[in-house]
Design a protein around this motif. Structure first.
Motif, PDB file in Angstrom:
ATOM      1  N   PHE A   1       0.838  -1.198   0.000  1.00 39.26           N
ATOM      2  CA  PHE A   1       0.000   0.000   0.000  1.00 39.26           C
ATOM      3  C   PHE A   1       0.875   1.252   0.000  1.00 39.26           C
ATOM      4  CE2 PHE A   1      -2.510   3.412   1.806  1.00 39.26           C
ATOM      5  CZ  PHE A   1      -3.712   3.293   1.135  1.00 39.26           C
ATOM      6  N   ALA A   2       1.895   1.268   0.847  1.00 40.65           N
ATOM      7  CA  ALA A   2       2.803   2.420   0.913  1.00 40.65           C
ATOM      8  C   ALA A   2       3.509   2.645  -0.423  1.00 40.65           C
ATOM      9  CB  ALA A   2       3.824   2.224   2.030  1.00 40.65           C
ATOM     10  N   GLU A   3       3.918   1.558  -1.054  1.00 41.62           N
ATOM     11  CA  GLU A   3       4.585   1.657  -2.358  1.00 41.62           C
ATOM     12  C   GLU A   3       3.634   2.213  -3.420  1.00 41.62           C
ATOM     13  OE1 GLU A   3       6.039  -1.626  -5.495  1.00 41.62           O
ATOM     14  OE2 GLU A   3       6.970  -1.806  -3.514  1.00 41.62           O
ATOM     15  N   ALA A   4       2.405   1.731  -3.421  1.00 46.57           N
ATOM     16  CA  ALA A   4       1.424   2.187  -4.413  1.00 46.57           C
ATOM     17  C   ALA A   4       1.059   3.652  -4.213  1.00 46.57           C
ATOM     18  CB  ALA A   4       0.167   1.317  -4.348  1.00 46.57           C
ATOM     19  N   CYS A   5       1.070   4.090  -2.963  1.00 46.19           N
ATOM     20  CA  CYS A   5       0.670   5.471  -2.638  1.00 46.19           C
ATOM     21  C   CYS A   5       1.872   6.337  -2.291  1.00 46.19           C
ATOM     22  CB  CYS A   5      -0.316   5.451  -1.471  1.00 46.19           C
ATOM     23  SG  CYS A   5      -1.842   4.576  -1.843  1.00 46.19           S
ATOM     24  N   ASP A   6       3.025   5.981  -2.829  1.00 44.34           N
ATOM     25  CA  ASP A   6       4.269   6.687  -2.548  1.00 44.34           C
ATOM     26  C   ASP A   6       4.120   8.193  -2.744  1.00 44.34           C
ATOM     27  OD1 ASP A   6       7.010   6.861  -1.878  1.00 44.34           O
ATOM     28  OD2 ASP A   6       7.551   6.967  -3.997  1.00 44.34           O
ATOM     29  N   GLY A   7       4.571   8.946  -1.751  1.00 40.46           N
ATOM     30  CA  GLY A   7       4.559  10.401  -1.841  1.00 40.46           C
ATOM     31  C   GLY A   7       3.262  11.056  -1.400  1.00 40.46           C
ATOM     32  N   LEU A   8       2.248  10.271  -1.051  1.00 42.79           N
ATOM     33  CA  LEU A   8       0.964  10.858  -0.663  1.00 42.79           C
ATOM     34  C   LEU A   8       0.803  11.027   0.842  1.00 42.79           C
ATOM     35  CD1 LEU A   8      -1.494   9.028  -3.084  1.00 42.79           C
ATOM     36  CD2 LEU A   8      -0.552  11.339  -3.285  1.00 42.79           C
ATOM     37  N   ASP A   9       1.776  10.549   1.624  1.00 45.75           N
ATOM     38  CA  ASP A   9       1.703  10.628   3.082  1.00 45.75           C
ATOM     39  C   ASP A   9       0.360  10.088   3.577  1.00 45.75           C
ATOM     40  OD1 ASP A   9       2.548  11.241   5.683  1.00 45.75           O
ATOM     41  OD2 ASP A   9       1.681  13.246   5.609  1.00 45.75           O
ATOM     42  N   LEU A  10       0.080   8.848   3.199  1.00 48.24           N
ATOM     43  CA  LEU A  10      -1.208   8.233   3.486  1.00 48.24           C
ATOM     44  C   LEU A  10      -1.004   6.809   3.971  1.00 48.24           C
ATOM     45  CD1 LEU A  10      -4.369   8.472   3.137  1.00 48.24           C
ATOM     46  CD2 LEU A  10      -4.014   7.368   0.914  1.00 48.24           C
ATOM     47  N   THR A  11      -1.707   6.456   5.058  1.00 51.03           N
ATOM     48  CA  THR A  11      -1.674   5.082   5.550  1.00 51.03           C
ATOM     49  C   THR A  11      -2.945   4.355   5.098  1.00 51.03           C
ATOM     50  OG1 THR A  11      -2.833   5.525   7.637  1.00 51.03           O
ATOM     51  CG2 THR A  11      -0.412   5.835   7.617  1.00 51.03           C
ATOM     52  N   ALA A  12      -2.881   3.032   5.154  1.00 50.67           N
ATOM     53  CA  ALA A  12      -4.051   2.224   4.791  1.00 50.67           C
ATOM     54  C   ALA A  12      -5.228   2.527   5.722  1.00 50.67           C
ATOM     55  CB  ALA A  12      -3.695   0.737   4.828  1.00 50.67           C
ATOM     56  N   VAL A  13      -4.964   2.782   6.982  1.00 54.57           N
ATOM     57  CA  VAL A  13      -6.037   3.093   7.933  1.00 54.57           C
ATOM     58  C   VAL A  13      -6.664   4.453   7.613  1.00 54.57           C
ATOM     59  CG1 VAL A  13      -6.578   3.553  10.365  1.00 54.57           C
ATOM     60  CG2 VAL A  13      -5.116   1.626   9.761  1.00 54.57           C
ATOM     61  N   GLN A  14      -5.847   5.423   7.255  1.00 52.77           N
ATOM     62  CA  GLN A  14      -6.390   6.730   6.872  1.00 52.77           C
ATOM     63  C   GLN A  14      -7.300   6.583   5.659  1.00 52.77           C
ATOM     64  OE1 GLN A  14      -2.763   8.946   6.311  1.00 52.77           O
ATOM     65  NE2 GLN A  14      -2.726   9.677   8.428  1.00 52.77           N
ATOM     66  N   TYR A  15      -6.837   5.810   4.680  1.00 56.53           N
ATOM     67  CA  TYR A  15      -7.656   5.609   3.490  1.00 56.53           C
ATOM     68  C   TYR A  15      -8.935   4.850   3.821  1.00 56.53           C
ATOM     69  CZ  TYR A  15      -9.155   4.895  -1.258  1.00 56.53           C
ATOM     70  OH  TYR A  15      -9.903   4.907  -2.409  1.00 56.53           O
ATOM     71  N   ALA A  16      -8.857   3.898   4.732  1.00 54.37           N
ATOM     72  CA  ALA A  16     -10.052   3.156   5.147  1.00 54.37           C
ATOM     73  C   ALA A  16     -11.074   4.115   5.772  1.00 54.37           C
ATOM     74  CB  ALA A  16      -9.678   2.053   6.138  1.00 54.37           C
ATOM     75  N   MET A  17     -10.608   5.018   6.629  1.00 53.12           N
ATOM     76  CA  MET A  17     -11.525   5.991   7.240  1.00 53.12           C
ATOM     77  C   MET A  17     -12.152   6.887   6.184  1.00 53.12           C
ATOM     78  SD  MET A  17     -10.506   7.524  10.884  1.00 53.12           S
ATOM     79  CE  MET A  17     -10.658   6.490  12.322  1.00 53.12           C
ATOM     80  N   LEU A  18     -11.340   7.370   5.274  1.00 53.47           N
ATOM     81  CA  LEU A  18     -11.872   8.222   4.215  1.00 53.47           C
ATOM     82  C   LEU A  18     -12.872   7.454   3.354  1.00 53.47           C
ATOM     83  CD1 LEU A  18      -8.661  10.162   3.105  1.00 53.47           C
ATOM     84  CD2 LEU A  18     -10.702  11.131   4.204  1.00 53.47           C
ATOM     85  N   SER A  19     -12.605   6.179   3.111  1.00 55.40           N
ATOM     86  CA  SER A  19     -13.524   5.358   2.317  1.00 55.40           C
ATOM     87  C   SER A  19     -14.869   5.207   3.007  1.00 55.40           C
ATOM     88  CB  SER A  19     -12.925   3.971   2.080  1.00 55.40           C
ATOM     89  OG  SER A  19     -11.751   4.068   1.321  1.00 55.40           O
ATOM     90  N   VAL A  20     -14.846   5.012   4.323  1.00 56.09           N
ATOM     91  CA  VAL A  20     -16.096   4.898   5.090  1.00 56.09           C
ATOM     92  C   VAL A  20     -16.847   6.225   5.033  1.00 56.09           C
ATOM     93  CG1 VAL A  20     -17.050   4.610   7.413  1.00 56.09           C
ATOM     94  CG2 VAL A  20     -15.294   3.042   6.587  1.00 56.09           C
ATOM     95  N   LEU A  21     -16.136   7.326   5.218  1.00 54.04           N
ATOM     96  CA  LEU A  21     -16.761   8.654   5.186  1.00 54.04           C
ATOM     97  C   LEU A  21     -17.278   9.011   3.796  1.00 54.04           C
ATOM     98  CD1 LEU A  21     -14.219  10.632   7.388  1.00 54.04           C
ATOM     99  CD2 LEU A  21     -16.589  10.043   7.996  1.00 54.04           C
ATOM    100  N   TYR A  22     -16.647   8.484   2.770  1.00 49.07           N
ATOM    101  CA  TYR A  22     -17.011   8.781   1.390  1.00 49.07           C
ATOM    102  C   TYR A  22     -18.472   8.424   1.111  1.00 49.07           C
ATOM    103  CZ  TYR A  22     -16.373   9.343  -3.648  1.00 49.07           C
ATOM    104  OH  TYR A  22     -16.463   9.775  -4.944  1.00 49.07           O
ATOM    105  N   GLY A  23     -19.001   7.460   1.840  1.00 47.04           N
ATOM    106  CA  GLY A  23     -20.401   7.064   1.682  1.00 47.04           C
ATOM    107  C   GLY A  23     -21.378   8.174   2.017  1.00 47.04           C
ATOM    108  N   GLY A  24     -20.913   9.234   2.655  1.00 45.42           N
ATOM    109  CA  GLY A  24     -21.746  10.396   2.925  1.00 45.42           C
ATOM    110  C   GLY A  24     -22.352  10.456   4.314  1.00 45.42           C
ATOM    111  N   GLU A  25     -22.296   9.361   5.038  1.00 47.79           N
ATOM    112  CA  GLU A  25     -22.870   9.336   6.377  1.00 47.79           C
ATOM    113  C   GLU A  25     -21.955  10.060   7.360  1.00 47.79           C
ATOM    114  OE1 GLU A  25     -24.217   5.929   9.591  1.00 47.79           O
ATOM    115  OE2 GLU A  25     -23.881   5.367   7.515  1.00 47.79           O
ATOM    116  N   GLU A  26     -22.577  10.770   8.317  1.00 47.26           N
ATOM    117  CA  GLU A  26     -21.804  11.379   9.398  1.00 47.26           C
ATOM    118  C   GLU A  26     -21.548  10.324  10.456  1.00 47.26           C
ATOM    119  OE1 GLU A  26     -24.016  14.635  10.999  1.00 47.26           O
ATOM    120  OE2 GLU A  26     -23.465  15.973   9.373  1.00 47.26           O
ATOM    121  N   PHE A  27     -20.392  10.381  11.062  1.00 46.00           N
ATOM    122  CA  PHE A  27     -20.028   9.449  12.131  1.00 46.00           C
ATOM    123  C   PHE A  27     -19.498  10.233  13.311  1.00 46.00           C
ATOM    124  CE2 PHE A  27     -19.820   6.653   8.496  1.00 46.00           C
ATOM    125  CZ  PHE A  27     -20.148   5.396   8.990  1.00 46.00           C
TER     126      PHE A  27
END
Length: 169
Positions: free
Chosen positions: A44-70
């Motif tokens: 994941f880090a290799e694929a997202c090189d230079g974006l300063d992003l972890t898999a957990v951060q992306y997972a949270m953003l993916s959940v939020l992307y659905g539009g629901e407030e949490f």
């Protein structure tokens, strides 16, 4: 070691290598899962090189992307991390302008987290990279093996969810 501790070859407590069950790291499911997780994080880090992003951060953003407030705790549980780690990840996302965190109207003690438009654009930008990391991760498996692997992973997670420090909802 006494003879009482040594089991007959082929017994349930003996590994295929003739060792006692779990003597060999490669015979320990937990070790293999941890090692596999390390490999996934690296891909994941290799694929997202230079974006300063972890898999957990992306997972949270993916959940939020659905539009629901949490609220923070529900979002952390949705991703399967503890409250403290979740709050830290949310702080980073807010700092980057990818999410907002505001007091809840319904419960002033709670903080509601929402994805921003920049966060939505970021999720769309990263999605092909995330998909490449996932594809690379399972590439050694045939399509049937991938299906079986995913079914077994889900079964283990569902059966052991309550043993987690951060059970998912």
């Amino acid at each position: 070691m006494t003879t009482e501790h040594i089991k007959a070859e082929g017994s349930e407590d003996t590994s295929p290598f003739g060792q006692q069950k779990y003597d060999d790291l490669w015979g320990r499911p937990g070790y293999l899962v941890r090692r596999l997780h390390q490999i996934h994080i690296g891909l994941f880090a290799e694929a997202c090189d230079g974006l300063d992003l972890t898999a957990v951060q992306y997972a949270m953003l993916s959940v939020l992307y659905g539009g629901e407030e949490f609220d923070q705790l529900s979002l952390s549980k949705a991703v399967g991390i503890d409250r403290t780690s979740g709050a830290d990840v949310i702080k980073r996302l807010v700092r980057r302008g990818l999410a907002t965190r505001e007091p809840s109207v319904a419960d002033r003690r709670a903080r509601v987290v929402c994805i921003t438009e920049s966060g939505r654009a970021f999720v769309r930008q990263v999605r092909p990279m995330m998909e490449a990391a996932q594809d690379n991760f399972v590439a050694p498996l045939s399509p049937d093996e991938r299906d079986t692997f995913m079914q077994l992973l889900r079964k283990l997670i569902e059966a052991n969810n309550n043993a987690s420090r951060a059970p998912m909802k």
